[in-house]
Write a protein that holds these residues in place. Structure first.
Motif, PDB file in Angstrom:
ATOM      1  N   LEU A   4      -8.599   3.879  -5.281  1.00 44.74           N
ATOM      2  CA  LEU A   4      -7.284   4.386  -4.905  1.00 44.74           C
ATOM      3  C   LEU A   4      -7.140   5.885  -5.151  1.00 44.74           C
ATOM      4  CD1 LEU A   4      -4.430   3.723  -3.902  1.00 44.74           C
ATOM      5  CD2 LEU A   4      -3.819   3.103  -6.245  1.00 44.74           C
ATOM      6  N   ARG A   5      -7.806   6.382  -6.179  1.00 42.97           N
ATOM      7  CA  ARG A   5      -7.701   7.814  -6.474  1.00 42.97           C
ATOM      8  C   ARG A   5      -8.267   8.647  -5.324  1.00 42.97           C
ATOM      9  NH1 ARG A   5     -10.487   6.939 -12.223  1.00 42.97           N
ATOM     10  NH2 ARG A   5     -11.659   5.570 -10.821  1.00 42.97           N
ATOM     11  N   HIS A   6      -9.376   8.196  -4.739  1.00 41.96           N
ATOM     12  CA  HIS A   6      -9.954   8.919  -3.606  1.00 41.96           C
ATOM     13  C   HIS A   6      -9.097   8.741  -2.349  1.00 41.96           C
ATOM     14  CE1 HIS A   6     -13.183   9.522  -6.287  1.00 41.96           C
ATOM     15  NE2 HIS A   6     -13.775   8.351  -6.121  1.00 41.96           N
ATOM     16  N   ILE A   7      -8.558   7.534  -2.172  1.00 39.39           N
ATOM     17  CA  ILE A   7      -7.703   7.266  -1.013  1.00 39.39           C
ATOM     18  C   ILE A   7      -6.464   8.159  -1.053  1.00 39.39           C
ATOM     19  CG2 ILE A   7      -6.348   5.510   0.175  1.00 39.39           C
ATOM     20  CD1 ILE A   7      -9.421   5.081   0.253  1.00 39.39           C
ATOM     21  N   ALA A   8      -5.867   8.315  -2.244  1.00 40.06           N
ATOM     22  CA  ALA A   8      -4.682   9.170  -2.380  1.00 40.06           C
ATOM     23  C   ALA A   8      -4.998  10.613  -2.025  1.00 40.06           C
ATOM     24  CB  ALA A   8      -4.141   9.076  -3.806  1.00 40.06           C
ATOM     25  N   VAL A   9      -6.169  11.088  -2.398  1.00 38.15           N
ATOM     26  CA  VAL A   9      -6.565  12.459  -2.060  1.00 38.15           C
ATOM     27  C   VAL A   9      -6.672  12.619  -0.549  1.00 38.15           C
ATOM     28  CG1 VAL A   9      -8.440  14.148  -2.211  1.00 38.15           C
ATOM     29  CG2 VAL A   9      -7.728  12.897  -4.252  1.00 38.15           C
ATOM     30  N   MET A  19       0.832  -1.200   0.000  1.00 37.19           N
ATOM     31  CA  MET A  19       0.000   0.000   0.000  1.00 37.19           C
ATOM     32  C   MET A  19       0.871   1.256   0.000  1.00 37.19           C
ATOM     33  SD  MET A  19      -2.810   1.451  -0.279  1.00 37.19           S
ATOM     34  CE  MET A  19      -3.664  -0.097  -0.459  1.00 37.19           C
ATOM     35  N   ALA A  20       1.991   1.251   0.724  1.00 42.29           N
ATOM     36  CA  ALA A  20       2.886   2.404   0.713  1.00 42.29           C
ATOM     37  C   ALA A  20       3.356   2.709  -0.702  1.00 42.29           C
ATOM     38  CB  ALA A  20       4.079   2.141   1.639  1.00 42.29           C
ATOM     39  N   LYS A  21       3.626   1.669  -1.477  1.00 42.21           N
ATOM     40  CA  LYS A  21       4.105   1.850  -2.851  1.00 42.21           C
ATOM     41  C   LYS A  21       3.071   2.566  -3.716  1.00 42.21           C
ATOM     42  CE  LYS A  21       5.675  -0.865  -6.869  1.00 42.21           C
ATOM     43  NZ  LYS A  21       4.636  -0.439  -7.819  1.00 42.21           N
ATOM     44  N   VAL A  22       1.843   2.087  -3.696  1.00 39.76           N
ATOM     45  CA  VAL A  22       0.839   2.673  -4.587  1.00 39.76           C
ATOM     46  C   VAL A  22       0.445   4.073  -4.141  1.00 39.76           C
ATOM     47  CG1 VAL A  22      -0.040   0.460  -5.395  1.00 39.76           C
ATOM     48  CG2 VAL A  22      -1.041   1.485  -3.354  1.00 39.76           C
ATOM     49  N   ILE A  23       0.442   4.323  -2.826  1.00 46.12           N
ATOM     50  CA  ILE A  23       0.139   5.672  -2.344  1.00 46.12           C
ATOM     51  C   ILE A  23       1.243   6.629  -2.786  1.00 46.12           C
ATOM     52  CG2 ILE A  23      -0.063   7.128  -0.297  1.00 46.12           C
ATOM     53  CD1 ILE A  23      -2.568   5.501  -1.015  1.00 46.12           C
ATOM     54  N   ALA A  24       2.499   6.205  -2.676  1.00 46.19           N
ATOM     55  CA  ALA A  24       3.613   7.043  -3.110  1.00 46.19           C
ATOM     56  C   ALA A  24       3.496   7.366  -4.593  1.00 46.19           C
ATOM     57  CB  ALA A  24       4.943   6.346  -2.810  1.00 46.19           C
ATOM     58  N   SER A  75      -8.330 -16.088  11.297  1.00 46.20           N
ATOM     59  CA  SER A  75      -8.572 -15.832  12.722  1.00 46.20           C
ATOM     60  C   SER A  75      -8.436 -14.349  13.056  1.00 46.20           C
ATOM     61  CB  SER A  75      -7.610 -16.655  13.573  1.00 46.20           C
ATOM     62  OG  SER A  75      -6.259 -16.365  13.233  1.00 46.20           O
ATOM     63  N   PHE A  76      -7.664 -13.598  12.254  1.00 47.65           N
ATOM     64  CA  PHE A  76      -7.595 -12.147  12.411  1.00 47.65           C
ATOM     65  C   PHE A  76      -7.131 -11.533  11.102  1.00 47.65           C
ATOM     66  CE2 PHE A  76      -3.446 -13.727  13.810  1.00 47.65           C
ATOM     67  CZ  PHE A  76      -2.556 -12.909  13.129  1.00 47.65           C
ATOM     68  N   GLU A  77      -7.521 -10.281  10.871  1.00 52.18           N
ATOM     69  CA  GLU A  77      -7.120  -9.504   9.693  1.00 52.18           C
ATOM     70  C   GLU A  77      -7.147  -8.034  10.074  1.00 52.18           C
ATOM     71  OE1 GLU A  77      -6.141 -10.428   6.725  1.00 52.18           O
ATOM     72  OE2 GLU A  77      -6.788 -12.515   6.500  1.00 52.18           O
ATOM     73  N   GLY A  78      -6.376  -7.236   9.354  1.00 49.47           N
ATOM     74  CA  GLY A  78      -6.460  -5.785   9.490  1.00 49.47           C
ATOM     75  C   GLY A  78      -7.512  -5.272   8.540  1.00 49.47           C
ATOM     76  N   LEU A  79      -7.131  -5.059   7.303  1.00 43.48           N
ATOM     77  CA  LEU A  79      -8.063  -4.786   6.220  1.00 43.48           C
ATOM     78  C   LEU A  79      -7.530  -5.560   5.019  1.00 43.48           C
ATOM     79  CD1 LEU A  79     -10.589  -3.249   5.279  1.00 43.48           C
ATOM     80  CD2 LEU A  79      -9.072  -1.444   4.464  1.00 43.48           C
ATOM     81  N   ASN A  94      -7.384   1.071   2.963  1.00 45.38           N
ATOM     82  CA  ASN A  94      -6.541   0.584   1.882  1.00 45.38           C
ATOM     83  C   ASN A  94      -7.298   0.748   0.575  1.00 45.38           C
ATOM     84  OD1 ASN A  94      -4.285  -0.217   3.336  1.00 45.38           O
ATOM     85  ND2 ASN A  94      -5.055  -2.280   3.698  1.00 45.38           N
ATOM     86  N   GLY A  95      -6.593   1.131  -0.480  1.00 47.40           N
ATOM     87  CA  GLY A  95      -7.256   1.353  -1.759  1.00 47.40           C
ATOM     88  C   GLY A  95      -6.734   0.443  -2.849  1.00 47.40           C
TER      89      GLY A  95
END
Length: 370
Positions: A340-345, A1-6, A263-267, A163-164
């Motif tokens: 992802l476009r909205h998440i980046a904004v 996710m850091a990669k695509v946001i960057a 058994s567990f997840e973040g997103l 996450n986007g």
């Protein structure tokens, strides 16, 4: 996710450098889609996971390079993905340079996210973690669950930024169900993802009108294969191992139901990808999936480890074609909030606010994914 946001931030006119962990087969410096990537050796052995000692070595070996970036390149803000331990690196550099930093928490980097693995560690580092969180100019979390955990642990406001995924090539809404029904699993084959439990659920399904594609690999791969043989369902399961992204998308495009008995997840990004392709989702009823699955609308949230509940729930969907199709369409519609476009904004807004709106030039975001 850091990669695509960057990459999204670069596309929006910002300058971005990334300081991250190096590995022997990766270059120490490269530019990818406009993002400058710097890697320092951290003794990390695997790309898909990182041990606590490896995280500590990353912070130690990246401190001086990060300090150099801040003194010579002069970024406006540091964006630290994974609040602990990477936030510790951002905090230490901030104390030397006064460059503000923003934290993004994912799950295992906040108390209560993965309690059986990290609770003891968080008790040990809590005084320092409190300082890291208190002095961050802003904080975000990738899901409602992680947001709640972080706010409870550190007593501060945390923004939820999901996450986007790239929705620019989103296919049309689904119009049919496959025969046989196409089931899919995506993820590491480890204790968290519960693949052996999944095999037992498949063995309990009525009839033979289904086919399972199991995408992934891990420590339980061989045990999962043996379990499938022992339960008589191996002939209806395709074990693909890890696949390139395009191949995963192709499998999702033809799938009806994603099974995720974790058994567990973040997103879970796999679940978000499933939404894009209009796949209904049967998932464990854990807090980390609340943003992805609305029970009874685009899938089912089933009791963790309750085999009878899982078998009954999946059987009911496979037998009810109109209901399954309605859930697939609802997944496709729900995917919009993860664009992802909205998440980046949203990230752009947080990062620009972190430098108090004083933008003489495009914001230089500086990320530290571990």
């Amino acid at each position: 996710m850091a990669k695509v946001i960057a990459e999204q931030l670069v596309a929006r006119g910002h300058e971005v450098r990334v300081q991250t962990a190096g590995m022997r087969h990766l270059p120490t410096r490269e530019t990818t889609n406009g993002v400058e990537v710097f890697r320092t050796h951290s003794f990390r052995r695997r790309e898909d996971r990182c041990s606590v000692p490896e995280m500590g070595l990353f912070c130690a070996t990246s401190f001086r390079p990060t300090l150099r970036h801040c003194r010579e390149w002069k970024p406006d803000v540091i964006h630290a993905h994974f609040a602990m331990p990477t936030g510790l690196l951002a905090w230490a550099v901030h104390r030397q340079t006064r460059v503000p930093y923003v934290l993004t928490a994912h799950l295992g980097d906040v108390p209560g996210g993965v309690p059986e693995q990290t609770d003891r560690l968080f008790r040990l580092v809590d005084p320092l973690a409190q300082k890291v969180w208190r002095q961050a100019v802003a904080a975000t979390a990738v899901s409602s669950f992680v947001q709640e955990l972080a706010e409870r642990a550190y007593g501060r406001k945390v923004a939820r930024i999901l996450n986007g995924i790239d929705m620019s090539d989103s296919p049309p809404a689904p119009t049919s169900i496959a025969h046989p029904r196409r089931l899919v699993f995506i993820g590491r084959l480890n204790q968290q993802k519960c693949p052996l439990f999944l095999i037992e659920v498949l063995a309990g399904l009525e009839g033979s009108d289904w086919h399972m594609t199991l995408i992934g690999d891990g420590t339980l791969m061989e045990a999962t294969r043996r379990h499938a043989d022992a339960h008589g369902v191996a002939s209806r399961i395709e074990f693909t191992g890890w696949l390139p992204g395009a191949d995963v998308q192709q499998r999702l495009a033809g799938a009806d139901l994603l099974l995720m008995p974790s058994s567990f997840e973040g997103l879970p990004v796999a679940a978000i990808e499933a939404l894009k392709y209009g796949v209904a989702i049967a998932v464990s009823d854990i807090p980390g999936v609340r943003d992805v699955v609305t029970d009874g609308r685009n899938g089912l949230r089933l009791a963790v480890g309750d085999k009878a509940s899982w078998i009954a729930g999946v059987n009911s969907l496979l037998a009810d074609e109109p209901r399954l199709l309605a859930m697939k369409k609802a997944s496709h519609e729900h995917a919009r909030i993860f664009d992802l476009r909205h998440i980046a904004v949203e990230y752009e807004s947080v990062l620009e606010s972190a430098v108090h709106g004083s933008q003489a030039r495009p914001t230089s975001a500086f990320a530290h994914p571990t």
